[in-house]
Write an enzyme that holds these catalytic residues in place. Sequence first.
Site, short mmCIF file in Angstrom:
data_model
loop_
_atom_site.label_atom_id
_atom_site.label_comp_id
_atom_site.label_asym_id
_atom_site.label_seq_id
_atom_site.Cartn_x
_atom_site.Cartn_y
_atom_site.Cartn_z
N HIS A 112 0.82 -1.22 0.00
CA HIS A 112 0.00 0.00 0.00
C HIS A 112 0.85 1.26 0.00
CE1 HIS A 112 0.98 0.90 4.20
NE2 HIS A 112 0.85 -0.39 4.44
N GLU A 141 -2.21 -6.82 7.88
CA GLU A 141 -0.88 -6.78 8.47
C GLU A 141 -0.88 -7.54 9.80
OE1 GLU A 141 2.21 -6.94 8.48
OE2 GLU A 141 2.79 -4.92 7.80
#
Length: 211
Positions: free
Chosen positions: A13, A86
């Site tokens: 990202h 994550e």
Amino acid sequence: MSDTRTRLYIVRHGETEWNKTLRYQGHRDIPLSEEGRVQAAQIAKRLSGEKLHAAYASDLSRALETAEAISEYHGLDVARVPELKETNFGLWEGLTYGEIDRQFHSVMKEWYKNPRDTQIPGGESLGEVADRCQAGIDRILSENPGKNVLVVAHGGIIRIIVATVLGMSLNDYWKIKQDNVSLNIVEFFEPERAILCLLNDTAHLGMTNHG
């Protein structure tokens, strides 16, 4: 032998404010910064000429927004994959390395030596993250045999994928660099046979965005 490879275009990202201040984000849903949105536009332009058949992303907004910028060029909806979140950093989320080291010194020392088996206070071990990550990747591969697929995730998740493909110990995954909006390409011929084709490529960050 027929070509049955599935090619994953795996992207980290774009930048967030917590990336800039080196704070552990984990499961905190921190959005892209203004610079992160510019970066997302740059990787989107980079991949605009590729033939992508499907798009997937972690369900955290920083990954989703990056994936949506890319998939807009290809007319694709982004499927959310919670397994690609994550690492859950638990009580470490929102803290810098120095703050964590002061407050959780012994655990952090053990985690950097053996993250695969060390439980983060209130969070996960890397082994647990790897198990759910593998489940998510297996599902993506099973749904897209022989296709080109976008996957937008997080630094830790991408390091796990790359380490697994290369047969590395998860305890060495920190040796794999992952910059914001870096491009990685992995070709899967079957779940147990994959080739790393590109790693941490950020050449597109030098492009001027006119869009």
